[in-house]
Design a protein around this motif. Structure first.
Motif, PDB file in Angstrom:
ATOM      1  N   THR A  23       0.806  -1.213   0.000  1.00 18.89           N
ATOM      2  CA  THR A  23       0.000   0.000   0.000  1.00 18.89           C
ATOM      3  C   THR A  23       0.842   1.268   0.000  1.00 18.89           C
ATOM      4  O   THR A  23       0.358   2.328  -0.404  1.00 18.89           O
ATOM      5  N   PHE A  24       2.102   1.176   0.440  1.00 15.71           N
ATOM      6  CA  PHE A  24       2.922   2.392   0.434  1.00 15.71           C
ATOM      7  C   PHE A  24       3.156   2.902  -0.991  1.00 15.71           C
ATOM      8  O   PHE A  24       3.490   4.075  -1.182  1.00 15.71           O
ATOM      9  N   MET A  25       2.974   2.050  -1.989  1.00 11.83           N
ATOM     10  CA  MET A  25       3.147   2.484  -3.378  1.00 11.83           C
ATOM     11  C   MET A  25       2.047   3.457  -3.807  1.00 11.83           C
ATOM     12  O   MET A  25       2.185   4.155  -4.813  1.00 11.83           O
ATOM     13  N   TYR A  26       0.945   3.481  -3.048  1.00 10.69           N
ATOM     14  CA  TYR A  26      -0.146   4.409  -3.361  1.00 10.69           C
ATOM     15  C   TYR A  26      -0.177   5.599  -2.397  1.00 10.69           C
ATOM     16  O   TYR A  26      -1.055   6.449  -2.501  1.00 10.69           O
ATOM     17  N   ASP A  27       0.755   5.659  -1.470  1.00  6.22           N
ATOM     18  CA  ASP A  27       0.752   6.675  -0.428  1.00  6.22           C
ATOM     19  C   ASP A  27       1.343   7.982  -0.967  1.00  6.22           C
ATOM     20  O   ASP A  27       2.540   8.052  -1.287  1.00  6.22           O
ATOM     21  N   GLU A  28       0.515   9.011  -1.054  1.00  6.36           N
ATOM     22  CA  GLU A  28       0.983  10.295  -1.570  1.00  6.36           C
ATOM     23  C   GLU A  28       1.981  10.969  -0.637  1.00  6.36           C
ATOM     24  O   GLU A  28       2.689  11.896  -1.041  1.00  6.36           O
ATOM     25  N   GLY A  29       2.056  10.504   0.597  1.00  3.42           N
ATOM     26  CA  GLY A  29       3.005  11.063   1.547  1.00  3.42           C
ATOM     27  C   GLY A  29       4.401  10.479   1.433  1.00  3.42           C
ATOM     28  O   GLY A  29       5.325  10.945   2.112  1.00  3.42           O
ATOM     29  N   VAL A  30       4.568   9.465   0.598  1.00  4.23           N
ATOM     30  CA  VAL A  30       5.871   8.834   0.390  1.00  4.23           C
ATOM     31  C   VAL A  30       6.430   9.311  -0.944  1.00  4.23           C
ATOM     32  O   VAL A  30       5.737   9.272  -1.961  1.00  4.23           O
ATOM     33  N   SER A  31       7.669   9.756  -0.962  1.00  2.00           N
ATOM     34  CA  SER A  31       8.270  10.258  -2.194  1.00  2.00           C
ATOM     35  C   SER A  31       8.460   9.133  -3.205  1.00  2.00           C
ATOM     36  O   SER A  31       8.541   7.952  -2.836  1.00  2.00           O
ATOM     37  N   GLU A  32       8.554   9.508  -4.471  1.00  2.00           N
ATOM     38  CA  GLU A  32       8.735   8.494  -5.522  1.00  2.00           C
ATOM     39  C   GLU A  32      10.058   7.765  -5.337  1.00  2.00           C
ATOM     40  O   GLU A  32      10.156   6.553  -5.548  1.00  2.00           O
ATOM     41  N   LYS A  33      11.097   8.490  -4.943  1.00  2.00           N
ATOM     42  CA  LYS A  33      12.397   7.866  -4.705  1.00  2.00           C
ATOM     43  C   LYS A  33      12.299   6.804  -3.613  1.00  2.00           C
ATOM     44  O   LYS A  33      12.808   5.687  -3.765  1.00  2.00           O
ATOM     45  N   LYS A  34      11.621   7.149  -2.525  1.00  2.00           N
ATOM     46  CA  LYS A  34      11.519   6.210  -1.407  1.00  2.00           C
ATOM     47  C   LYS A  34      10.659   5.010  -1.785  1.00  2.00           C
ATOM     48  O   LYS A  34      10.927   3.891  -1.339  1.00  2.00           O
ATOM     49  N   LYS A  35       9.636   5.222  -2.611  1.00  2.00           N
ATOM     50  CA  LYS A  35       8.802   4.098  -3.045  1.00  2.00           C
ATOM     51  C   LYS A  35       9.638   3.076  -3.802  1.00  2.00           C
ATOM     52  O   LYS A  35       9.491   1.864  -3.614  1.00  2.00           O
ATOM     53  N   ILE A  36      10.515   3.556  -4.672  1.00  2.00           N
ATOM     54  CA  ILE A  36      11.376   2.649  -5.439  1.00  2.00           C
ATOM     55  C   ILE A  36      12.270   1.853  -4.501  1.00  2.00           C
ATOM     56  O   ILE A  36      12.405   0.629  -4.616  1.00  2.00           O
ATOM     57  N   LEU A  37      12.874   2.539  -3.549  1.00  2.00           N
ATOM     58  CA  LEU A  37      13.755   1.872  -2.589  1.00  2.00           C
ATOM     59  C   LEU A  37      12.978   0.884  -1.720  1.00  2.00           C
ATOM     60  O   LEU A  37      13.421  -0.248  -1.500  1.00  2.00           O
ATOM     61  N   MET A  38      11.813   1.309  -1.234  1.00  2.00           N
ATOM     62  CA  MET A  38      11.017   0.451  -0.364  1.00  2.00           C
ATOM     63  C   MET A  38      10.525  -0.786  -1.100  1.00  2.00           C
ATOM     64  O   MET A  38      10.498  -1.883  -0.537  1.00  2.00           O
ATOM     65  N   TYR A  39      10.154  -0.619  -2.366  1.00  7.65           N
ATOM     66  CA  TYR A  39       9.671  -1.780  -3.124  1.00  7.65           C
ATOM     67  C   TYR A  39      10.805  -2.771  -3.340  1.00  7.65           C
ATOM     68  O   TYR A  39      10.613  -3.988  -3.226  1.00  7.65           O
ATOM     69  N   ASN A  40      11.982  -2.276  -3.636  1.00  5.48           N
ATOM     70  CA  ASN A  40      13.145  -3.148  -3.794  1.00  5.48           C
ATOM     71  C   ASN A  40      13.438  -3.888  -2.493  1.00  5.48           C
ATOM     72  O   ASN A  40      13.666  -5.115  -2.496  1.00  5.48           O
TER      73      ASN A  40
END
Length: 249
Positions: free
Chosen positions: A82-99
């Protein structure tokens, strides 16, 4: 006849909030990764993923399926975080978190293969039907390096020049090589793409889809349909067999 009431609860194994260690690095994932993306919604991505999971499990592979739909939980899967849809998480962090999320899956589940379904499409359908601009696809494909990549298409978007251009888009925009195309049984109503109302879709008969694929006769990479999904599976297994991690299974 006695009636019994049953209540079903689906529990997610998603522990996304504890898998990011704060390190701003991309981890190598040695487990072979199969990825299914699509031009948009209703390209039969879900049906294709289920076919692949069932075939892999039938052949005794341990597969972890990461999907945007809860059906994955029935097949030893994980939901799309769900963090991939969280507008409060930056795009950079989403990439890192998904990895890091997938690295955690690799370490904790120890699967033979990971199957990833990417929600949404890779680009807007039109200026009035922008979707999510393909941002989710961009994020996921920056977080991983697919070992086998499938692009799922609408039944009315076929043609040699179109497929050539799409391969270039995936290569130069998303840094991924398309291993095969999969053509679904839906097409978009062109007139609805220029309206603010929801996009309308037309269901195609399987014979129509198969004929369109045959008429295009694209020879650069394989093009499959529901009728030839078993051939897609065999092509995928052969390609993954080139990797040491998969050969040793």
């Amino acid at each position: 006849m006695k009636r019994i009431k049953l209540k079903f609860n689906f529990f997610s194994k998603d522990i996304e909030n504890v898998v990011f260690d704060g390190e701003e690095i991309l981890y190598d994932i040695s487990t072979p990764i199969i990825t299914v993306a699509g031009m948009g919604e209703k390209t039969n991505k879900m049906e294709l993923q289920m076919d692949l999971v069932i075939s892999l499990q039938k052949d005794k592979y341990k597969v972890v399926w990461v999907s945007s739909r809860n059906e994955a939980l029935l097949y030893n899967g994980q939901k799309f975080p769900t963090f991939m849809y969280d507008e409060g998480v930056s795009e950079k962090k989403k990439i890192l978190m998904y990895n890091h999320y997938l690295k955690w899956i690799e370490q904790s589940e120890k699967p033979d293969v990971i199957l990833i379904g990417i929600p949404g499409g890779i680009m807007p359908d039109s200026k009035k039907q922008v979707g999510y601009f393909g941002i989710t696809s961009f994020e996921v494909l920056n977080a991983i390096n697919p070992d086998y990549f499938i692009m799922s298409l609408y039944g009315n978007t076929l043609g040699k020049n179109y497929l050539d251009e799409l391969r270039n888009v995936m290569k130069y925009k998303f840094n991924v090589e398309v291993d095969s195309f999969y053509v679904g049984d839906m097409e978009q109503d062109a007139y609805s793409l220029d309206k603010l109302a929801p996009i309308e879709y037309i269901h195609l008969g399987q014979l129509t889809v198969d004929k369109r694929v045959k008429d295009v006769n694209y020879t650069e990479i394989p093009v499959y349909t529901c009728s030839t999904v078993s051939q897609l599976y065999q092509n995928m297994i052969e390609k993954l067999g080139e990797y040491d991690e998969f050969q040793s299974l």
